[in-house]
Design a protein around this motif. Structure first.
Motif, PDB file in Angstrom:
ATOM      1  N   ASP A 131       0.848  -1.181   0.000  1.00  0.00           N
ATOM      2  CA  ASP A 131       0.000   0.000   0.000  1.00  0.00           C
ATOM      3  C   ASP A 131       0.895   1.247   0.000  1.00  0.00           C
ATOM      4  O   ASP A 131       1.722   1.418   0.904  1.00  0.00           O
ATOM      5  CB  ASP A 131      -0.889  -0.010   1.252  1.00  0.00           C
ATOM      6  N   SER A 144       0.208   4.210   0.735  1.00  0.00           N
ATOM      7  CA  SER A 144      -0.287   5.277   1.610  1.00  0.00           C
ATOM      8  C   SER A 144       0.753   5.747   2.623  1.00  0.00           C
ATOM      9  O   SER A 144       0.644   6.852   3.166  1.00  0.00           O
ATOM     10  CB  SER A 144      -1.555   4.814   2.347  1.00  0.00           C
ATOM     11  N   GLU A 145       1.774   4.907   2.895  1.00  0.00           N
ATOM     12  CA  GLU A 145       2.811   5.295   3.869  1.00  0.00           C
ATOM     13  C   GLU A 145       3.867   6.212   3.252  1.00  0.00           C
ATOM     14  O   GLU A 145       4.715   6.748   3.962  1.00  0.00           O
ATOM     15  CB  GLU A 145       3.487   4.042   4.422  1.00  0.00           C
ATOM     16  N   ASN A 188       5.386   9.590   1.421  1.00  0.00           N
ATOM     17  CA  ASN A 188       5.145  11.029   1.474  1.00  0.00           C
ATOM     18  C   ASN A 188       4.984  11.547   0.052  1.00  0.00           C
ATOM     19  O   ASN A 188       5.966  11.755  -0.658  1.00  0.00           O
ATOM     20  CB  ASN A 188       6.311  11.721   2.190  1.00  0.00           C
TER      21      ASN A 188
END
Length: 259
Positions: A170, A172-173, A175
């Motif tokens: 994923d 989403s971690e 930046n």
């Protein structure tokens, strides 16, 4: 070529015996690991952790650790997990290849029809070609279940392994900048640059140049020649003015076309 797996394609009630071959080969150079002092080959040994003695390959077994002990697995245990999938490429459905994101693609293999399977093999290959679809399949290779697609390539059926969704990390971690926050003028200029650099894709235009250059350095060193030191060229110094950088990129492309 040497086959690495044999089985069959299950296509409705049709069974197509096949052999599987790797469709790719590495273009990188085969390097040996050597001792820096005398250039002797470095050898890796399978060593018993308790005794420190080398263990022959035929005496090595596979085990899965549960608490403080290992459960030893035999060949028949792997087959028992799903005997059918260990010898069958089962077509689960058909789909458009464009519906499968490229992040899922892993590795291609060639499929060759085994004895007596020429007609059925040709039927599946030509049906895929005519429909423009790919077959979505599942099978087991080297004790690991995998998804794959079957697609025609020239006159061969290619099995291209694809990853399960759970194997994709994923993002989403990470930046990352928010979507659609770019200024309209910058986006328009970026689109112009994309359009200017767009051309019909031809894989034959792209070669592994690095390996060829490295091989030449190796040959030169074998003759006692030292490679000339290379310097990295900085074309543009990066700055925060995106419009300026985009304009410079467009102008640079125009100069190359006119020269």
């Amino acid at each position: 070529m040497r086959s690495i797996w044999t089985g069959s394609i299950s296509f409705g009630l049709i069974n197509i015996p096949i052999k599987l071959f790797s469709a790719v080969e590495e273009s990188s150079l085969d390097m040996d690991m050597l001792d820096k002092t005398d250039h002797a080959n470095i050898k890796f040994k399978r060593v018993n952790e308790n005794t420190g003695k080398e263990v022959s390959y035929e005496n090595i077994v596979k085990g899965y650790k549960i608490e403080d002990d290992y459960v030893i697995l035999e060949d028949e245990d792997f087959a028992a997990a799903d005997a059918e999938k260990t010898k069958t490429i089962d077509i689960l459905s058909f789909a458009l290849e464009s519906e499968i994101d490229s992040i899922y693609f892993e590795q291609p293999y060639y499929l060759e029809p085994d004895k007596g399977a020429m007609k059925a093999y040709a039927l599946l290959r030509d049906a895929l070609e005519m429909s423009g679809k790919v077959g979505v399949t599942s099978f087991v290779l080297r004790n690991k279940e995998g998804l794959a697609i079957l697609k025609p390539y020239k006159n061969v059926i290619v099995l291209n392994r694809i990853r399960f969704q759970q194997e994709i990390r994923d993002p989403s971690e990470l930046n990352l900048p928010p979507v659609s926050k770019t200024k309209a003028k910058e986006m328009d200029m970026a689109n112009k640059l994309v359009e200017q650099l767009t051309e019909k894709f031809d894989i034959s235009n792209y070669k592994d140049e690095y390996t060829g250059k490295l091989l030449q350095i190796i040959k030169d060193k074998a003759k006692g020649k030292k490679p000339a030191p290379t310097k990295m060229k900085v074309v543009h110094k990066q700055n925060d003015d995106l419009m300026e950088m985009l304009k410079a990129s467009l102008e640079n492309k125009k100069k190359k076309k006119s020269s």
